[in-house]
Design an enzyme around this catalytic site. Structure first.
Site, PDB file in Angstrom:
ATOM      1  CB  THR A   1      44.120  39.757  47.700  1.00 43.64           C
ATOM      2  OG1 THR A   1      43.206  40.767  46.724  1.00 43.64           O
ATOM      3  CG2 THR A   1      43.510  40.745  49.505  1.00 43.64           C
TER       4      THR A   1
ATOM      5  CB  ILE B   1      40.274  43.965  45.821  1.00 46.83           C
ATOM      6  CG1 ILE B   1      39.161  42.531  45.475  1.00 46.83           C
ATOM      7  CG2 ILE B   1      38.873  44.744  45.724  1.00 46.83           C
ATOM      8  CD1 ILE B   1      37.496  42.270  46.014  1.00 46.83           C
TER       9      ILE B   1
ATOM     10  CB  ILE C   1      39.631  48.855  41.868  1.00 42.75           C
ATOM     11  CG1 ILE C   1      38.815  48.698  42.538  1.00 42.75           C
ATOM     12  CG2 ILE C   1      39.012  47.870  40.901  1.00 42.75           C
ATOM     13  CD1 ILE C   1      38.129  48.200  43.545  1.00 42.75           C
ATOM     14  CE  LYS C   2      47.275  43.674  42.842  1.00 38.24           C
ATOM     15  NZ  LYS C   2      47.560  42.065  43.407  1.00 38.24           N
ATOM     16  CB  ILE C   3      43.215  48.159  36.977  1.00 37.34           C
ATOM     17  CG1 ILE C   3      42.203  48.408  36.907  1.00 37.34           C
ATOM     18  CG2 ILE C   3      42.806  47.664  34.599  1.00 37.34           C
ATOM     19  CD1 ILE C   3      41.439  49.412  36.655  1.00 37.34           C
TER      20      ILE C   3
END
Length: 372
Positions: free
Chosen positions: A44, A108, A139-141
């Protein structure tokens, strides 16, 4: 119709869907994608959530409850998005279990407004991991300069990370270094490295879009001959870098301690130029140990007429390097292109997030006023 998606999976490419909505989950469509189209993961981003939530389907009851509680728009938006990711993660949990944690993942993203703030990104990553509370979450960074130490610290705390918005080969090598530093920190903390996973999202189609625009402006025959070559060449050289890093002593030592390789993930694989095959960024980037996250249209196109002929990356590095070198010779600066794309990528996601905040705020206010 041949089962191109099955063949793609057999070649070692994990098929992920670059889309999510509450209706997709509640209607059972997500489950059908897993069962019938070999999808084993979900990504996402703020733009995807803006599209889903703005459409409104399936969100009215939760938004009404949040309005009744008079929560802030920031809190409301995070409650909405993490609910979708949590529910999607539950649907994908069997895949996660069957693959030993490799797939069955849902990603996300941290608030894109934090992309240039290391400390805030780390804090947001920790908060999102706590809010979703599912082991099969990424976790998207973003791979900005400030994002690199945030990646290291987050991995070092045992939180699995999807590094996003990678455009340049140099930045990709820095991302792989940040991942290894994080694993080394995790080891020093006594964490089990086998429980930590990561993917590195290398963006594809946007590279062709930006470079083709510059080639068209030049207008020479030499420039025109290079259209549509840069994105695939860039990604193939990224895979070469991945092979080099994972063959090195530093990585091998981590692997002996149970560490999982940070798989290259091909992102932005929807073809934007109608002159190109609509499966271009799938069929030309088949390599073992990779992920391809596709928008729905690309997934359907690949299923319908994608021609999967085996590994299309091995043995291509010399030509890929020649293609990128040729760009410099005609006057297209690779370094400038990738910096522009990184800046625009952060800006686009921030714009989507701000738009989503505005629309969510308006809906909260409407429902709150309506109950009095």
């Amino acid at each position: 119709m041949t089962d191109a998606l099955k063949r793609l999976s057999q070649e070692g490419v994990a098929i992920w869907l670059d889309d999510l909505s509450r209706t997709m989950i509640t209607s059972g469509h997500l489950g059908e994608l897993l069962d019938q189209q070999h999808v084993v993961g979900i990504t996402t981003n703020p733009t995807i959530f803006q599209k889903a939530i703005s459409a409104g389907d399936g969100y009215q009851e939760q938004v009404a409850d949040l309005a009744a509680r008079r929560v802030t728009v920031e809190e409301a938006l995070r409650m909405i998005t993490t609910a979708d990711v949590r529910d999607a993660a539950d649907v994908l949990r069997p895949v996660y279990e069957a693959t030993g944690g490799l797939d069955g993942r849902v990603s996300i993203e941290v608030d894109p407004r934090l992309a240039h703030n290391t400390r805030a990104t780390i804090a947001e990553a920790k908060q999102l991991a706590w809010l979703v509370d599912r082991p099969n979450t990424f976790i998207k960074i973003p791979a900005t300069r400030a994002g690199l130490p945030a990646i290291t610290e987050t991995i070092g705390r045992g939180i699995s990370v999807n590094v996003t918005l990678i455009f340049s080969l140099q930045r990709y090598r820095e991302v792989m270094d940040a991942y290894q530093k994080g694993l080394e920190q995790a080891k020093a903390r006594g964490l089990d490295l086998s429980t930590i996973y990561s993917v590195a999202s290398f963006f594809v189609s946007r590279v062709d879009t930006e470079i083709d625009k510059r080639l068209d402006a030049l207008g020479t025959d030499e420039a025109k001959a290079l259209r549509g070559k840069a994105a695939v060449a860039n990604a193939r050289l990224a895979y070469q870098a991945f092979e080099e890093v994972t063959a090195a002593d530093r990585w091998q030592a981590l692997a002996r301690d149970g560490a999982n390789a940070q798989r290259p993930l091909w992102a932005s694989t929807g073809v934007k130029d109608p002159d190109y095959p609509d499966t271009l960024y799938v069929t030309e980037l088949v390599a073992p140990g990779t992920v391809n996250t596709m928008p729905g249209a690309t997934l359907r196109a690949t299923e319908d007429h994608g021609e999967i002929t085996g590994d299309t990356v091995a043995g291509t590095y010399e030509q890929a390097r020649a293609d990128l070198d040729a760009l410099e010779k005609v006057g297209v600066s690779y370094d400038d292109v990738v910096q522009v794309l990184e800046d625009e990528g952060v800006e686009k996601f921030e714009t989507s997030w701000l738009g989503l905040l505005d629309s969510t705020k308006a809906e909260l206010e409407r429902l709150a006023d309506g109950e009095d």
